[in-house]
Motif scaffolding. Sequence first.
Motif, PDB file in Angstrom:
ATOM      1  N   ARG A   2       0.828  -1.197   0.000  1.00 44.14           N
ATOM      2  CA  ARG A   2       0.000   0.000   0.000  1.00 44.14           C
ATOM      3  C   ARG A   2       0.866   1.252   0.000  1.00 44.14           C
ATOM      4  NH1 ARG A   2      -4.549   1.669   4.532  1.00 44.14           N
ATOM      5  NH2 ARG A   2      -5.256   3.567   3.503  1.00 44.14           N
ATOM      6  N   HIS A   3       0.508   2.220  -0.844  1.00 45.25           N
ATOM      7  CA  HIS A   3       1.251   3.470  -0.920  1.00 45.25           C
ATOM      8  C   HIS A   3       0.521   4.544  -0.120  1.00 45.25           C
ATOM      9  CE1 HIS A   3       4.171   2.642  -4.336  1.00 45.25           C
ATOM     10  NE2 HIS A   3       3.493   1.527  -4.207  1.00 45.25           N
ATOM     11  N   TRP A   4       1.141   5.008   0.944  1.00 45.62           N
ATOM     12  CA  TRP A   4       0.570   6.070   1.755  1.00 45.62           C
ATOM     13  C   TRP A   4       0.972   7.444   1.238  1.00 45.62           C
ATOM     14  CZ3 TRP A   4      -1.211   5.452   7.242  1.00 45.62           C
ATOM     15  CH2 TRP A   4      -1.543   4.123   7.528  1.00 45.62           C
ATOM     16  N   LEU A   5       2.101   7.529   0.594  1.00 43.25           N
ATOM     17  CA  LEU A   5       2.649   8.824   0.185  1.00 43.25           C
ATOM     18  C   LEU A   5       1.939   9.340  -1.053  1.00 43.25           C
ATOM     19  CD1 LEU A   5       4.806  11.044   0.438  1.00 43.25           C
ATOM     20  CD2 LEU A   5       6.308   9.607  -0.953  1.00 43.25           C
ATOM     21  N   ARG A   6       1.438  10.587  -0.955  1.00 47.52           N
ATOM     22  CA  ARG A   6       0.868  11.266  -2.110  1.00 47.52           C
ATOM     23  C   ARG A   6       1.558  12.610  -2.225  1.00 47.52           C
ATOM     24  NH1 ARG A   6      -0.228   6.918  -2.893  1.00 47.52           N
ATOM     25  NH2 ARG A   6      -2.252   5.911  -3.246  1.00 47.52           N
ATOM     26  N   ALA A  62       2.713  -0.246   8.250  1.00 45.88           N
ATOM     27  CA  ALA A  62       2.579   1.142   8.699  1.00 45.88           C
ATOM     28  C   ALA A  62       3.782   1.974   8.266  1.00 45.88           C
ATOM     29  CB  ALA A  62       2.442   1.192  10.218  1.00 45.88           C
ATOM     30  N   PRO A  63       3.615   3.287   8.178  1.00 47.75           N
ATOM     31  CA  PRO A  63       4.761   4.139   7.857  1.00 47.75           C
ATOM     32  C   PRO A  63       5.880   3.988   8.873  1.00 47.75           C
ATOM     33  CG  PRO A  63       2.716   5.381   7.647  1.00 47.75           C
ATOM     34  CD  PRO A  63       2.361   4.070   8.293  1.00 47.75           C
ATOM     35  N   GLY A  87       6.089   4.202  -0.545  1.00 47.53           N
ATOM     36  CA  GLY A  87       5.156   5.171   0.007  1.00 47.53           C
ATOM     37  C   GLY A  87       5.061   5.156   1.512  1.00 47.53           C
ATOM     38  N   LEU A  88       5.861   4.331   2.179  1.00 43.24           N
ATOM     39  CA  LEU A  88       5.760   4.162   3.629  1.00 43.24           C
ATOM     40  C   LEU A  88       7.016   4.576   4.378  1.00 43.24           C
ATOM     41  CD1 LEU A  88       4.087   0.629   3.694  1.00 43.24           C
ATOM     42  CD2 LEU A  88       2.960   2.820   4.122  1.00 43.24           C
ATOM     43  N   ASN A 128       8.751   7.139  -4.391  1.00 44.49           N
ATOM     44  CA  ASN A 128       7.811   6.730  -3.346  1.00 44.49           C
ATOM     45  C   ASN A 128       8.458   6.738  -1.964  1.00 44.49           C
ATOM     46  OD1 ASN A 128       5.987   6.104  -5.516  1.00 44.49           O
ATOM     47  ND2 ASN A 128       7.025   4.135  -5.741  1.00 44.49           N
ATOM     48  N   THR A 130      10.218   9.497   1.375  1.00 40.17           N
ATOM     49  CA  THR A 130      10.358  10.814   1.991  1.00 40.17           C
ATOM     50  C   THR A 130      11.765  10.987   2.536  1.00 40.17           C
ATOM     51  OG1 THR A 130       8.013  10.947   2.592  1.00 40.17           O
ATOM     52  CG2 THR A 130       9.537  12.308   3.876  1.00 40.17           C
TER      53      THR A 130
END
Length: 328
Positions: A2-6, A62-63, A87-88, A128, A130
């Motif tokens: 799952r990609h949390w990052l937008r 989870a992130p 994304g995490l 994907n 941070t």
Amino acid sequence: MRHWLRAGNPAGHAMVPAAARPVDTSHPTRVIGHGDPRGCTATAVVAAVAKGGIIAFDCGPAPVTIAMKVTAKIRNSVPHTVLDGGGLVTLSGGGARRILYMNTCDQAQGWTTSHCNDQSTPHLTVQNITFAGGNATGQKQDGGGGGAIFVRGGRLTVINARFTGNRCDSTGADLGGAAIRVLDQYHGLPVYVARSTFEGGTCSNGGALSGISVSWTILNSLFTGNQAVGRGANPARGGTPGGGSGGAVYADGNRFAIRLAGTVIRGSRANEGGGAVFFVSNDNTGELTIDHSRLTGNRNAGFETAGLPGIYFHSTGRPTITASTLSR
């Protein structure tokens, strides 16, 4: 996964070329972690980056934030490195250190050609993921800068990434890039930045990005609240340390081009020139293109080009501006 990052500008619809689209990481070369955060350590990141290939993370659903204890460095003998956080993942410099480093002219990372400033590899892609709290203050090799990522040579591509709270030295006439500093790209090809966010960066110049004779193609991205905090511009005025230009983007040198498309720059600030973008082509060959973008509320305490709020532009003619908004 799952990609949390937008990241980036969700209203941006600029066409993204194949070279700036995500790399397929469904079959990674190596994976950091074993399904929970315990295996996702700074040591594992440094080791994986040194080996290169397609690097993925398996840190649980989870992130997760990985506090980097040292800077991860690309080896020049490794052709391709893809760092995909799914994304995490956040890589954090903790406000104390640069996060990622690639330099084809640094013999400590391996000397692979006789023309280090113009070689095709390594090619680094970050996607994907941070980068937070990177700090290159005091890092002076090849001019310093690059609080999160420093690159010289090879190629760099940034896709769906977020950069937040990064910094580099607060003074220096030509030092810059709180998030990313780039010197040299193979055959003058551009650094692609697609669907990425840059926020809260602070550096002498270039509160987000800085390049010397480097082209950038920046697509569907968002810059907000970045600052160029140096004093004295470039060349530095007498009695000053220099710097303070390009609240978001600082570009200097000779033959290069910058294209902003589907991109928003807002709320950035420069103590000297170009609250949003500082663009100086010393040989007057540089080209600045702004297409379907919005540059708003970017302030400079010193200078800008008449009729171009937030921009200082020095080259032949004027920038090419299409279907875009520039305002205070």
